[in-house]
Write a protein that holds these residues in place. Structure first.
Motif, PDB file in Angstrom:
ATOM      1  N   GLU A   7      29.558  60.733  34.988  1.00  0.00           N
ATOM      2  CA  GLU A   7      30.825  60.248  35.524  1.00  0.00           C
ATOM      3  C   GLU A   7      31.808  59.921  34.397  1.00  0.00           C
ATOM      4  OE1 GLU A   7      32.302  56.485  38.138  1.00  0.00           O
ATOM      5  OE2 GLU A   7      30.391  57.400  38.702  1.00  0.00           O
ATOM      6  N   MET A   8      31.300  59.290  33.348  1.00  0.00           N
ATOM      7  CA  MET A   8      32.148  58.965  32.200  1.00  0.00           C
ATOM      8  C   MET A   8      32.632  60.233  31.502  1.00  0.00           C
ATOM      9  SD  MET A   8      30.448  55.622  30.441  1.00  0.00           S
ATOM     10  CE  MET A   8      28.813  55.469  31.117  1.00  0.00           C
ATOM     11  N   ILE A   9      31.770  61.215  31.366  1.00  0.00           N
ATOM     12  CA  ILE A   9      32.134  62.481  30.720  1.00  0.00           C
ATOM     13  C   ILE A   9      33.301  63.126  31.464  1.00  0.00           C
ATOM     14  CG2 ILE A   9      31.353  64.877  30.379  1.00  0.00           C
ATOM     15  CD1 ILE A   9      28.551  63.627  29.684  1.00  0.00           C
ATOM     16  N   ARG A  10      33.246  63.096  32.785  1.00  0.00           N
ATOM     17  CA  ARG A  10      34.301  63.718  33.589  1.00  0.00           C
ATOM     18  C   ARG A  10      35.648  62.995  33.444  1.00  0.00           C
ATOM     19  NH1 ARG A  10      30.186  63.768  37.279  1.00  0.00           N
ATOM     20  NH2 ARG A  10      31.259  62.250  38.586  1.00  0.00           N
ATOM     21  N   ASN A  11      35.645  61.764  32.916  1.00  0.00           N
ATOM     22  CA  ASN A  11      36.903  61.054  32.650  1.00  0.00           C
ATOM     23  C   ASN A  11      37.654  61.661  31.467  1.00  0.00           C
ATOM     24  OD1 ASN A  11      36.504  59.170  34.701  1.00  0.00           O
ATOM     25  ND2 ASN A  11      35.484  57.727  33.349  1.00  0.00           N
ATOM     26  N   TYR A  12      36.966  62.420  30.635  1.00  0.00           N
ATOM     27  CA  TYR A  12      37.564  62.919  29.392  1.00  0.00           C
ATOM     28  C   TYR A  12      37.757  64.423  29.345  1.00  0.00           C
ATOM     29  CZ  TYR A  12      36.778  58.202  27.897  1.00  0.00           C
ATOM     30  OH  TYR A  12      36.809  56.833  27.828  1.00  0.00           O
ATOM     31  N   VAL A  13      36.921  65.162  30.025  1.00  0.00           N
ATOM     32  CA  VAL A  13      37.041  66.626  29.989  1.00  0.00           C
ATOM     33  C   VAL A  13      36.962  67.183  31.408  1.00  0.00           C
ATOM     34  CG1 VAL A  13      36.170  66.955  27.636  1.00  0.00           C
ATOM     35  CG2 VAL A  13      34.551  66.874  29.528  1.00  0.00           C
TER      36      VAL A  13
END
Length: 76
Positions: A7-13
């Motif tokens: 979920e955090m990864i999807r906040n950036y890429v």
């Protein structure tokens, strides 16, 4: 923890959930640049209430390596 990190990864890429795997490399596979990666590290620190050493962060290349490192810091 894997789902939280995804979920955090999807906040950036811009990457689909199903394209994030444990062996995905942050730069080569997920498209992170160094600034985005360090922002992610900061979010991980806040989310898991840990402190990531810059030297250690630089060694992390895959999602699984990040999970393993987070696990070592949250066990203490």
């Amino acid at each position: 923890m894997f789902e939280q990190l995804k979920e955090m990864i999807r906040n950036y890429v811009q990457v689909a959930d199903e394209d994030i795997h444990r062996d995905s490399r942050f730069v080569e596979d997920l498209g992170f640049n160094s600034y985005e990666f360090m922002c992610l590290v900061g979010e991980v620190e806040d989310e898991f209430d840990i402190e990531v050493e810059e030297r250690e962060a630089a060694k992390i290349k895959t999602v699984q390596e990040a999970l393993d490192y987070i696990a070592t810091l949250t066990e203490e």
